[in-house]
Design a protein around this motif. Structure first.
Motif, PDB file in Angstrom:
ATOM      1  N   MET A   1      -4.823   1.767  -2.540  1.00  0.00           N
ATOM      2  CA  MET A   1      -5.836   2.314  -1.951  1.00  0.00           C
ATOM      3  C   MET A   1      -5.556   2.608  -0.472  1.00  0.00           C
ATOM      4  O   MET A   1      -4.549   1.833   0.141  1.00  0.00           O
ATOM      5  CB  MET A   1      -6.803   1.048  -1.811  1.00  0.00           C
ATOM      6  N   HIS A   5      -9.960   1.674   6.131  1.00  0.00           N
ATOM      7  CA  HIS A   5     -11.070   0.908   6.344  1.00  0.00           C
ATOM      8  C   HIS A   5     -10.384  -0.015   7.241  1.00  0.00           C
ATOM      9  O   HIS A   5      -9.385  -0.580   7.139  1.00  0.00           O
ATOM     10  CB  HIS A   5     -11.534   0.231   5.023  1.00  0.00           C
ATOM     11  N   ASN A   9     -16.077  -2.714   7.084  1.00  0.00           N
ATOM     12  CA  ASN A   9     -15.743  -1.744   6.002  1.00  0.00           C
ATOM     13  C   ASN A   9     -14.768  -2.166   5.209  1.00  0.00           C
ATOM     14  O   ASN A   9     -14.845  -1.947   3.866  1.00  0.00           O
ATOM     15  CB  ASN A   9     -15.506  -0.459   6.502  1.00  0.00           C
ATOM     16  N   ALA A  10     -13.638  -2.830   5.768  1.00  0.00           N
ATOM     17  CA  ALA A  10     -12.440  -3.222   4.738  1.00  0.00           C
ATOM     18  C   ALA A  10     -13.117  -4.254   3.928  1.00  0.00           C
ATOM     19  O   ALA A  10     -12.690  -4.445   2.671  1.00  0.00           O
ATOM     20  CB  ALA A  10     -11.220  -3.552   5.780  1.00  0.00           C
ATOM     21  N   VAL A  12     -16.108  -5.153   2.656  1.00  0.00           N
ATOM     22  CA  VAL A  12     -16.737  -4.225   1.602  1.00  0.00           C
ATOM     23  C   VAL A  12     -16.024  -3.766   0.525  1.00  0.00           C
ATOM     24  O   VAL A  12     -16.075  -3.792  -0.744  1.00  0.00           O
ATOM     25  CB  VAL A  12     -17.709  -3.135   2.113  1.00  0.00           C
ATOM     26  N   VAL A  13     -14.888  -2.772   1.024  1.00  0.00           N
ATOM     27  CA  VAL A  13     -14.022  -2.389  -0.061  1.00  0.00           C
ATOM     28  C   VAL A  13     -13.342  -3.250  -0.806  1.00  0.00           C
ATOM     29  O   VAL A  13     -13.220  -3.221  -1.911  1.00  0.00           O
ATOM     30  CB  VAL A  13     -13.295  -1.081   0.837  1.00  0.00           C
ATOM     31  N   LEU A  14     -12.630  -3.951  -0.040  1.00  0.00           N
ATOM     32  CA  LEU A  14     -11.815  -5.139  -0.769  1.00  0.00           C
ATOM     33  C   LEU A  14     -12.606  -6.173  -1.454  1.00  0.00           C
ATOM     34  O   LEU A  14     -12.077  -6.379  -2.449  1.00  0.00           O
ATOM     35  CB  LEU A  14     -10.855  -5.738   0.420  1.00  0.00           C
ATOM     36  N   LYS A  16     -15.013  -5.018  -3.200  1.00  0.00           N
ATOM     37  CA  LYS A  16     -15.211  -4.384  -4.564  1.00  0.00           C
ATOM     38  C   LYS A  16     -13.750  -4.336  -5.340  1.00  0.00           C
ATOM     39  O   LYS A  16     -14.069  -4.604  -6.608  1.00  0.00           O
ATOM     40  CB  LYS A  16     -15.614  -2.917  -4.378  1.00  0.00           C
ATOM     41  N   VAL A  17     -12.679  -4.252  -4.589  1.00  0.00           N
ATOM     42  CA  VAL A  17     -11.376  -4.102  -5.367  1.00  0.00           C
ATOM     43  C   VAL A  17     -11.150  -5.656  -6.035  1.00  0.00           C
ATOM     44  O   VAL A  17     -10.707  -5.853  -6.970  1.00  0.00           O
ATOM     45  CB  VAL A  17     -10.287  -4.029  -4.370  1.00  0.00           C
TER      46      VAL A  17
END
Length: 66
Positions: A1, A5, A9-10, A12-14, A16-17
Motif C-alpha cells: 500500500m 496516509h 486517515n492512516a 482508517v486505511v490500515l 481496513k487492511v
C-alpha cells in the motif's frame, strides 16, 4: 500500500487492511506478512503500524512536497 496516509486517515486505511487480511487468512490458510515491521500482520501492533505509516508519509511529504 502506498504511503500517502497519515494520522486518522492512516488509521482508517490500515483498519481496513487489518480486517481484510483477517478474512483472507481465514479463507485461505495463508499468513499476511508485513515486511515493514518484519512480522505477520496478526502479530503487528495496529498503533505501531499506523505510527510507522504516518511518520513515513510525513517524512516523504516534507522531502518531496505533497
Amino acid at each position: 500500500m502506498p504511503y500517502w496516509h497519515a494520522g486518522d486517515n492512516a488509521a482508517v486505511v490500515l483498519g481496513k487492511v487489518f480486517a481484510l487480511s483477517t478474512i483472507v487468512e481465514k479463507e485461505t490458510g495463508l499468513t499476511a506478512y508485513d515486511p515493514q515491521v518484519e512480522r505477520p500482520l496478526a502479530e503487528a501492533s495496529p498503533q505501531g503500524v499506523i505510527g510507522l505509516m504516518s511518520r513515513t508519509t510525513e517524512d516523504l511529504r516534507s522531502r518531496y512536497g505533497g
